[in-house]
Scaffold this motif. Structure first.
Motif, mmCIF file in Angstrom:
data_model
loop_
_atom_site.group_PDB
_atom_site.id
_atom_site.type_symbol
_atom_site.label_atom_id
_atom_site.label_comp_id
_atom_site.label_asym_id
_atom_site.label_seq_id
_atom_site.Cartn_x
_atom_site.Cartn_y
_atom_site.Cartn_z
ATOM 1 N N ARG A 93 -70.181 86.652 86.539
ATOM 2 C CA ARG A 93 -69.633 85.819 85.930
ATOM 3 C C ARG A 93 -69.343 86.598 84.555
ATOM 4 O O ARG A 93 -68.333 86.277 83.960
ATOM 5 C CB ARG A 93 -70.547 84.633 85.729
ATOM 6 C CG ARG A 93 -70.332 83.574 84.582
ATOM 7 C CD ARG A 93 -71.438 82.716 84.432
ATOM 8 N NE ARG A 93 -70.922 81.405 83.750
ATOM 9 C CZ ARG A 93 -70.755 81.316 82.400
ATOM 10 N NH1 ARG A 93 -71.026 82.450 81.654
ATOM 11 N NH2 ARG A 93 -70.422 80.200 81.887
ATOM 12 N N GLU A 94 -70.142 87.357 84.146
ATOM 13 C CA GLU A 94 -69.969 88.004 82.926
ATOM 14 C C GLU A 94 -68.983 89.209 82.897
ATOM 15 O O GLU A 94 -68.046 89.155 82.010
ATOM 16 C CB GLU A 94 -71.293 88.646 82.248
ATOM 17 C CG GLU A 94 -72.315 87.642 81.756
ATOM 18 C CD GLU A 94 -71.851 86.844 80.699
ATOM 19 O OE1 GLU A 94 -71.737 87.324 79.510
ATOM 20 O OE2 GLU A 94 -71.894 85.742 80.861
ATOM 21 N N ASP A 104 -60.036 90.001 85.414
ATOM 22 C CA ASP A 104 -61.006 89.009 85.765
ATOM 23 C C ASP A 104 -60.830 88.690 87.351
ATOM 24 O O ASP A 104 -61.768 88.158 87.913
ATOM 25 C CB ASP A 104 -61.115 87.698 85.134
ATOM 26 C CG ASP A 104 -59.670 87.177 85.047
ATOM 27 O OD1 ASP A 104 -58.723 87.642 85.665
ATOM 28 O OD2 ASP A 104 -59.440 86.007 84.128
ATOM 29 N N LEU A 108 -63.918 87.400 89.563
ATOM 30 C CA LEU A 108 -63.737 86.104 89.976
ATOM 31 C C LEU A 108 -63.772 85.861 91.470
ATOM 32 O O LEU A 108 -64.558 85.098 92.112
ATOM 33 C CB LEU A 108 -62.600 85.283 89.466
ATOM 34 C CG LEU A 108 -62.910 84.900 87.889
ATOM 35 C CD1 LEU A 108 -61.509 84.476 87.553
ATOM 36 C CD2 LEU A 108 -63.634 83.916 87.657
ATOM 37 N N LEU A 111 -67.229 86.517 92.896
ATOM 38 C CA LEU A 111 -68.143 85.445 92.509
ATOM 39 C C LEU A 111 -68.079 84.178 93.265
ATOM 40 O O LEU A 111 -69.058 83.599 93.847
ATOM 41 C CB LEU A 111 -67.820 84.925 90.908
ATOM 42 C CG LEU A 111 -68.739 83.775 90.466
ATOM 43 C CD1 LEU A 111 -70.066 84.232 90.566
ATOM 44 C CD2 LEU A 111 -68.621 83.754 88.937
ATOM 45 N N ARG A 115 -70.833 82.585 95.668
ATOM 46 C CA ARG A 115 -71.487 80.929 95.434
ATOM 47 C C ARG A 115 -71.263 80.353 96.687
ATOM 48 O O ARG A 115 -71.998 79.406 96.891
ATOM 49 C CB ARG A 115 -70.588 80.473 94.504
ATOM 50 C CG ARG A 115 -70.759 81.134 93.030
ATOM 51 C CD ARG A 115 -70.226 80.235 91.845
ATOM 52 N NE ARG A 115 -71.070 78.930 91.708
ATOM 53 C CZ ARG A 115 -71.198 78.411 90.285
ATOM 54 N NH1 ARG A 115 -70.179 79.045 89.258
ATOM 55 N NH2 ARG A 115 -72.119 77.387 90.246
ATOM 56 N N ASP A 130 -75.055 78.075 83.714
ATOM 57 C CA ASP A 130 -73.496 77.678 83.429
ATOM 58 C C ASP A 130 -73.559 76.566 82.252
ATOM 59 O O ASP A 130 -72.906 76.604 81.299
ATOM 60 C CB ASP A 130 -72.718 77.290 84.381
ATOM 61 C CG ASP A 130 -72.300 78.610 85.406
ATOM 62 O OD1 ASP A 130 -72.354 79.486 84.749
ATOM 63 O OD2 ASP A 130 -71.871 78.415 86.495
#
Length: 328
Positions: A93-94, A104, A108, A111, A115, A130
């Motif tokens: 996320r960071e 990104d 992304l 991630l 998830r 979050d």
């Protein structure tokens, strides 16, 4: 009550065995059997199954021998406990928000995939993170070229001279031969530490690196500098025309909280004091900064900064004194 399928049980046991082998350099058969609550014979049979599946598991004979998982032609499945899964998700996320990898999209994408397979309890904790986190981006945070960090890290690992194309703060382009050594992250910027063949040890902002081309010339670096200290010294003092040396009556760890490593270069002066070098534009600007620290200190050098510091201190005292000038 239904019993677990023997096939499922065996598969879960193999995953558990892989996780154990990846967690330590070596295990004896007895240690693995104890951890998995099975017999030594079951461990040996499961090791054979892993080898049939393409995993390279080395073994040493004898009562003190053991099993080791070695990198092979297949990538083992990623097996994470709760804390590890949360750490990876937060890190991705960071990376996505901060652009640490130059873009990104890759972070992304990874991630989102992670998830989708997170257990509900971990997904819930990530959601709490979050909801609680507010990120204030730097308005002038530099963006890195995609893949540049990985390229520089690989160059540091290869031990091979490279040709660096670099653009400085004034936009001037240079090409130089360097011996890559380390990457340093200050929390806001990435720096590439390398030995310039002609100029000695240098630090380069990664966002200004345009290209790094291997030359095929192997190098051996002996007696390298502390990369973090080199970056700290160059970022704190390098760009400025004037530098002040102060003494703080604080241990090194406490002094670093007062003056960050990106602002000053620190060295312990006994167990209870620290000497710090700080760069600045002029004596008056440095005096203002030192007053803003709001902590006892002594200006060791130069005299111009000491005089400016004393003058500004007297001005502040005079502004708070109603009956005339402050006492000597």
């Amino acid at each position: 009550m239904c019993k677990a399928s023997p096939v499922l049980s065996a598969s879960a046991r193999l995953l558990r065995l892989l996780a154990l082998l990846a967690a330590r350099p070596s295990w004896t058969c007895a240690e693995l059997a104890d951890r998995m609550a099975v017999t030594d014979r079951t461990v040996r049979r499961d090791i054979a199954k892993l080898r049939d599946l393409g995993y390279t598991v080395d073994s040493d004979a004898g009562p003190w021998g053991g099993y080791r998982l070695r990198a092979g032609s297949r990538v083992p499945p990623l097996i994470l406990d709760d804390e590890e899964a949360l750490a990876v998700a937060v890190g991705l996320r960071e990376a996505a928000l901060g652009g640490a990898l130059g873009g990104d999209q890759a972070a992304l994408s990874a991630l989102l995939k992670l998830r989708q397979v997170l257990p509900p309890r971990i997904a819930e904790r990530l959601g709490e993170w979050d909801d609680a986190l507010v990120r204030l981006p730097w308005p002038d945070a530099p963006r890195l070229r995609p893949g540049m960090l990985l390229e520089l890290a690989a160059a540091c690992r290869r031990g091979e001279r490279a040709r660096l194309s670099y653009r400085d703060g004034q936009g001037r382009g240079t090409v130089r031969d360097v011996d890559p050594y380390r990457l340093v992250h200050t929390g806001r910027r990435w720096y590439f530490v390398a030995r310039d063949v002609e100029r000695g040890w240098r630090t380069f902002r990664v966002d200004r690196v345009e290209r790094l081309q291997p030359t095929g010339h192997p190098v051996e670096i002996t007696d390298p500098p502390d990369p973090a200290r080199l970056v700290s010294r160059n970022t704190a003092n390098g760009p400025y025309p004037l530098s002040v040396t102060i003494r703080l009556p604080l241990p090194l760890a406490d002094a670093l909280r007062v003056v960050p490593a990106t602002v000053g270069t620190h060295r312990a002066d006994g167990p209870d004091a620290t000497v710090v070098d700080i760069g600045g534009p002029d004596a008056d600007g440095l005096a203002r900064y030192l007053l803003g620290l709001a902590t006892p200190l002594r200006v060791l050098a130069p005299d111009t900064v000491r005089e400016a510091f004393v003058r500004r201190t007297r001005e502040l005292l005079a502004a708070q004194t109603a009956d005339g000038p402050p006492p000597e």
